[in-house]
Design a protein around this motif. Structure first.
Motif, PDB file in Angstrom:
ATOM      1  N   GLN A   1       0.918  -1.267  -0.131  1.00  0.00           N
ATOM      2  CA  GLN A   1      -0.170  -0.118   0.023  1.00  0.00           C
ATOM      3  C   GLN A   1       0.793   1.189   0.034  1.00  0.00           C
ATOM      4  OE1 GLN A   1      -2.469  -0.066   3.509  1.00  0.00           O
ATOM      5  NE2 GLN A   1      -3.493  -1.978   2.791  1.00  0.00           N
ATOM      6  N   MET A   2       0.558   2.228  -0.709  1.00  0.00           N
ATOM      7  CA  MET A   2       1.186   3.619  -0.768  1.00  0.00           C
ATOM      8  C   MET A   2       0.285   4.730  -0.894  1.00  0.00           C
ATOM      9  SD  MET A   2       4.512   4.374  -3.271  1.00  0.00           S
ATOM     10  CE  MET A   2       4.053   3.799  -4.643  1.00  0.00           C
ATOM     11  N   ARG A   3       0.564   5.732  -0.120  1.00  0.00           N
ATOM     12  CA  ARG A   3      -0.080   7.000  -0.314  1.00  0.00           C
ATOM     13  C   ARG A   3       1.009   8.119  -0.509  1.00  0.00           C
ATOM     14  NH1 ARG A   3      -1.867   9.347   5.189  1.00  0.00           N
ATOM     15  NH2 ARG A   3       0.250   9.981   4.958  1.00  0.00           N
TER      16      ARG A   3
ATOM     17  N   ALA B   1       3.734   7.633   2.137  1.00  0.00           N
ATOM     18  CA  ALA B   1       3.620   6.672   3.265  1.00  0.00           C
ATOM     19  C   ALA B   1       3.264   5.267   2.633  1.00  0.00           C
ATOM     20  CB  ALA B   1       2.438   6.939   4.333  1.00  0.00           C
ATOM     21  N   THR B   2       4.090   4.348   3.312  1.00  0.00           N
ATOM     22  CA  THR B   2       3.880   2.890   2.599  1.00  0.00           C
ATOM     23  C   THR B   2       3.306   2.140   3.944  1.00  0.00           C
ATOM     24  OG1 THR B   2       6.169   2.068   3.209  1.00  0.00           O
ATOM     25  CG2 THR B   2       5.700   3.259   1.123  1.00  0.00           C
ATOM     26  N   GLU B   3       2.792   1.132   3.425  1.00  0.00           N
ATOM     27  CA  GLU B   3       2.294   0.182   4.308  1.00  0.00           C
ATOM     28  C   GLU B   3       2.530  -1.350   3.781  1.00  0.00           C
ATOM     29  OE1 GLU B   3       1.621  -0.078   7.528  1.00  0.00           O
ATOM     30  OE2 GLU B   3       1.238   2.358   7.837  1.00  0.00           O
ATOM     31  N   GLN B   4       2.716  -2.294   4.546  1.00  0.00           N
ATOM     32  CA  GLN B   4       3.060  -3.774   4.204  1.00  0.00           C
ATOM     33  C   GLN B   4       2.736  -4.354   5.806  1.00  0.00           C
ATOM     34  OE1 GLN B   4       7.105  -3.417   2.598  1.00  0.00           O
ATOM     35  NE2 GLN B   4       6.045  -3.896   0.531  1.00  0.00           N
TER      36      GLN B   4
ATOM     37  N   SER C   1       5.825   0.240   8.887  1.00  0.00           N
ATOM     38  CA  SER C   1       5.530   1.482   7.874  1.00  0.00           C
ATOM     39  C   SER C   1       6.533   2.422   7.555  1.00  0.00           C
ATOM     40  CB  SER C   1       4.386   2.004   8.687  1.00  0.00           C
ATOM     41  OG  SER C   1       3.324   1.470   9.270  1.00  0.00           O
ATOM     42  N   THR C   2       6.391   3.099   6.505  1.00  0.00           N
ATOM     43  CA  THR C   2       7.633   4.112   6.189  1.00  0.00           C
ATOM     44  C   THR C   2       6.610   5.385   5.726  1.00  0.00           C
ATOM     45  OG1 THR C   2       7.693   3.630   3.775  1.00  0.00           O
ATOM     46  CG2 THR C   2       8.995   2.221   5.180  1.00  0.00           C
ATOM     47  N   ASN C   3       7.557   6.433   6.160  1.00  0.00           N
ATOM     48  CA  ASN C   3       7.383   7.630   6.079  1.00  0.00           C
ATOM     49  C   ASN C   3       8.539   8.553   5.193  1.00  0.00           C
ATOM     50  OD1 ASN C   3       4.537   8.056   7.227  1.00  0.00           O
ATOM     51  ND2 ASN C   3       5.531   7.082   8.743  1.00  0.00           N
TER      52      ASN C   3
ATOM     53  N   MET D   1      -5.020  -3.995   7.881  1.00  0.00           N
ATOM     54  CA  MET D   1      -4.564  -3.719   6.484  1.00  0.00           C
ATOM     55  C   MET D   1      -5.438  -2.954   5.907  1.00  0.00           C
ATOM     56  SD  MET D   1      -1.283  -4.461   6.139  1.00  0.00           S
ATOM     57  CE  MET D   1      -1.277  -4.102   4.452  1.00  0.00           C
TER      58      MET D   1
ATOM     59  N   HIS E   1      -7.397  -0.907   7.438  1.00  0.00           N
ATOM     60  CA  HIS E   1      -7.562   0.339   8.511  1.00  0.00           C
ATOM     61  C   HIS E   1      -8.859   0.878   8.794  1.00  0.00           C
ATOM     62  CE1 HIS E   1      -3.646   0.980   6.481  1.00  0.00           C
ATOM     63  NE2 HIS E   1      -3.921   0.958   5.301  1.00  0.00           N
TER      64      HIS E   1
ATOM     65  N   PHE F   1      -5.277   5.306   4.999  1.00  0.00           N
ATOM     66  CA  PHE F   1      -4.799   5.716   6.095  1.00  0.00           C
ATOM     67  C   PHE F   1      -4.478   6.937   6.717  1.00  0.00           C
ATOM     68  CE2 PHE F   1      -0.462   5.319   4.219  1.00  0.00           C
ATOM     69  CZ  PHE F   1      -0.799   4.466   3.119  1.00  0.00           C
TER      70      PHE F   1
ATOM     71  N   ASP G   1      -2.768   9.835   9.538  1.00  0.00           N
ATOM     72  CA  ASP G   1      -1.486   9.990  10.442  1.00  0.00           C
ATOM     73  C   ASP G   1      -2.014   9.966  11.770  1.00  0.00           C
ATOM     74  OD1 ASP G   1       0.398   9.571   8.044  1.00  0.00           O
ATOM     75  OD2 ASP G   1       0.218  11.670   7.559  1.00  0.00           O
TER      76      ASP G   1
ATOM     77  N   ARG H   1      -4.521   3.885  11.192  1.00  0.00           N
ATOM     78  CA  ARG H   1      -3.355   3.521  10.303  1.00  0.00           C
ATOM     79  C   ARG H   1      -2.920   2.088  10.889  1.00  0.00           C
ATOM     80  NH1 ARG H   1       2.147   6.924   8.067  1.00  0.00           N
ATOM     81  NH2 ARG H   1       2.860   5.018   6.948  1.00  0.00           N
ATOM     82  N   ARG H   2      -3.574   1.123  10.419  1.00  0.00           N
ATOM     83  CA  ARG H   2      -3.247  -0.235  10.815  1.00  0.00           C
ATOM     84  C   ARG H   2      -3.839  -0.490  12.236  1.00  0.00           C
ATOM     85  NH1 ARG H   2       1.594  -2.950   8.889  1.00  0.00           N
ATOM     86  NH2 ARG H   2       0.237  -4.884   9.495  1.00  0.00           N
TER      87      ARG H   2
ATOM     88  N   TYR I   1       0.064  -0.431  14.054  1.00  0.00           N
ATOM     89  CA  TYR I   1       1.314  -0.743  13.257  1.00  0.00           C
ATOM     90  C   TYR I   1       1.830   0.408  12.655  1.00  0.00           C
ATOM     91  CZ  TYR I   1       0.068  -5.882  13.258  1.00  0.00           C
ATOM     92  OH  TYR I   1      -0.341  -7.052  13.701  1.00  0.00           O
ATOM     93  N   GLY I   2       0.928   1.314  11.941  1.00  0.00           N
ATOM     94  CA  GLY I   2       1.359   2.457  11.379  1.00  0.00           C
ATOM     95  C   GLY I   2       1.374   3.532  12.288  1.00  0.00           C
TER      96      GLY I   2
ATOM     97  N   ARG J   1       5.585   8.863  18.403  1.00  0.00           N
ATOM     98  CA  ARG J   1       6.592   7.700  18.284  1.00  0.00           C
ATOM     99  C   ARG J   1       7.775   7.965  19.257  1.00  0.00           C
ATOM    100  NH1 ARG J   1       7.272   3.823  14.443  1.00  0.00           N
ATOM    101  NH2 ARG J   1       5.445   4.576  13.371  1.00  0.00           N
TER     102      ARG J   1
END
Lengths: 197, 388
Positions: free
Chosen positions: A162-164, A179-182, A186-188, B168, B170, B192, B194, B202-203, B221-222, B242
């Protein structure tokens, strides 16, 4: 008030009909004038709103171009397991109805992905490949929506990628807030691109 | 080789686990209270009752397929158990004759590989594992994700609505008790948001409730926060950022609410601790040394946490004393691989869903089991109109 006067001056508030069993003329005129003024105000407001929408649509950026990767925040953003990796070059084509991105950010190989600008989904079957080299045939889906002058793009596939991307233009640069989700972390990141050829 | 590595890893963890809880407690000087149980105490006060295991609750996949990751389990009663399955996986063309029936046998995590067919995602079984209901009408909800993350009924809800978290995609779904109607969806499907977005998750991972219906969502998760909602699903507040400090999170994955005054216990899995808050998000304390996938508030007001590191179930009092623990990594009956949700029925049976092991096991109290070592599920409100 200025707008209402303007509307009256243009002929909106001329016609006050007289009927039996009505209040005295002065009051009748007053009520009628008020109703006319309200109608005209509504008309003007509607016109201005429509004009605003048109202007807003006209002001929306066009992301068309070949964009060269400059930098990311955090630095050296790696994407996530081959997904969302900043592509050295991103080719964007935008029409009135859709936006197409050709990039390596969707997996190991460069890929063309379409986003409809009316907010509806685009769904297709395709492969999902990772940097590890594994591939699978999966369903893909994209969706786009405007948030002011920013374009929000979602990309999903059934391999759980998933990617936004939130895209914006400023000072000749393309900024992508990604922002990615797997199933993993997560990454930003914020990615910056500049026009290239 | 992979199996050997896992076994070595498990052995080392088990060895560590022997010391893990006391050392965790020793970090809180006043709480030193070594937990009973230890390595070798695989099923604690329980036994796995069905010698035919894993046939328990496993007759449903079509030929050539097997249940994949088991996200959640909720025992409403001894004869009504909800199972949250993350789809079905295609078996290899040749299956060894000793294949026991769960994906974990292949030493491959059942959570994400291979891509699962999202069918039989929510089913209801009786105490023997016999299918009562399959909510196949909702399978499509999970097609673009990885299936349901966990499943619950609020102990304070006389309607006994069924809540399902889908990390997944959301969202959190609320179904009628019979699954015929989707009552509410919290979050925006597939979108998702923030940490400061109260419209989107976000998850998200887990929920728990106050008696008035107020509920708390670990997100997740996110994001790195807890979101508090009123009983109607209106977001009231959020807390968390975070990081590693007090009130900060790295993968808040479990949540449990209880005590007097009520407190919110959050599994801060990535930081390997449980954090404790009041109901307004004010940090109270932390319990280090454990990284739970999930937590459960028991009827006797204890927090039962399932540790993602040691694969042990740990019983804490509400001050953070680890009173007892049992469990061990493995794929044989009674062992577990990534316990993801636990639930206990009114007869004392314990159900454990394993995300990597790919099964849900039923544990029955051993004859003469110490009642203080049993997980006691919270009583549910009597159902309006009587139970089904």
């Amino acid at each position: 008030m200025t707008r209402i006067r303007g509307a009256q001056a243009s002929g909106c508030a001329n016609d006050v009909h007289a009927h039996a069993n009505q209040p005295p003329p002065r009051l009748r005129r007053s009520a009628g004038a008020l109703a006319k003024a309200e109608a005209c105000a509504l008309l003007v407001a509607l016109s201005l709103t429509l004009a605003g929408v048109v202007v807003s649509a006209q002001q929306r950026p066009n992301f068309t171009g070949t964009w060269k990767y400059v930098s990311s925040t955090p630095p050296n953003y790696p994407g996530s397991n081959g997904w969302g990796v900043p592509s050295p070059t991103v080719v964007v084509t935008q029409t009135g109805t859709e936006l197409t991105i050709e990039s390596g950010q969707f997996g190991a190989a460069s890929m063309k992905v379409v986003y409809k600008l009316d907010g509806t989904d685009t769904v297709w079957d395709g492969t999902s490949s990772s940097q590890s080299g594994s591939t699978a045939v999966v369903k893909w889906r994209t969706k786009a929506s405007w948030d002011g002058n920013r374009l929000v793009l979602y990309t999903w596939n059934t391999a759980l990628n998933q990617m936004r991307d939130i895209m914006s233009l400023s000072g000749g640069q393309l900024t992508i807030v990604r922002a990615t989700e797997q199933p993993g972390p997560s990454t930003n990141a914020t990615l910056t691109y500049t026009k290239g050829s | 080789m992979h199996r050997l590595r896992l076994s070595l890893f498990a052995f080392l963890l088990a060895g560590l686990g022997f010391e893990l809880l006391p050392s965790a407690a020793s970090m809180q000087q006043s709480r030193v209270d070594p937990a009973k149980g230890g390595v070798g105490d695989i099923t604690g006060p329980y036994e796995v009752p069905d010698p035919k295991w894993p046939e328990w609750a496993h007759p449903y996949p079509k030929p050539g397929y097997i249940w994949g990751s088991q996200g959640g389990v909720f025992a409403e009663s001894p004869n009504r158990i909800y199972l949250a399955n993350r789809g079905e996986l295609k078996l290899p063309d040749r299956v060894p004759p000793n294949f026991p029936g769960n994906w974990g046998f292949f030493n491959q995590q059942a959570a994400t590989q291979p891509i699962a067919n999202m069918v039989n995602c929510i089913v209801v079984v009786d105490g023997n594992g016999k299918l009562i209901e399959a909510w196949n009408q909702w399978d499509k909800l999970f097609e673009w994700g990885r299936g349901p993350h966990q499943v619950y009924i609020s102990p304070y809800d006389p309607e006994r609505l069924v809540w399902v978290v889908d990390d997944m995609r959301h969202v959190i779904y609320k179904f009628t008790h019979d699954g015929k109607r989707l009552v509410q969806t919290l979050g925006v499907l597939d979108e998702f948001g923030d940490n400061d977005d109260l419209t989107r998750f976000r998850r998200p991972t887990m929920i728990d409730w106050l008696p008035d219906g107020t509920f708390f969502v670990a997100d997740g998760y996110g994001n790195t926060r807890v979101v508090k909602f009123n009983k109607d699903g209106k977001p009231l507040m959020k807390w968390g950022t975070r990081g590693t400090g007090p009130g900060q999170f790295n993968t808040p994955h479990g949540i449990a609410v209880g005590g007097s005054p009520p407190r919110v216990f959050v599994s801060d899995r990535g930081n390997r601790r449980i954090q404790v808050f009041d109901v307004n998000g004010n940090f109270l304390e932390e319990w280090p040394g454990i990284a739970p996938h999930s937590m459960m508030m028991s009827a006797d007001e204890h927090v039962w946490a399932v540790d993602s590191i040691s694969d042990r179930i740990v019983k804490f009092d509400l001050s953070g004393h680890a009173e007892y623990s049992f469990g061990q990594f493995g794929t044989r009956p009674g062992y577990t691989w990534a316990m993801h949700q636990i639930s206990a029925d009114q007869d004392g049976n314990l159900f454990i869903a394993e995300v990597f092991g790919g099964r849900t096991q039923k544990y029955r109290p051993k004859p003469g089991a110490d009642p203080t070592q049993l997980v006691r599920g919270r009583s549910l409100m009597p159902m309006a109109g009587g139970t089904r």
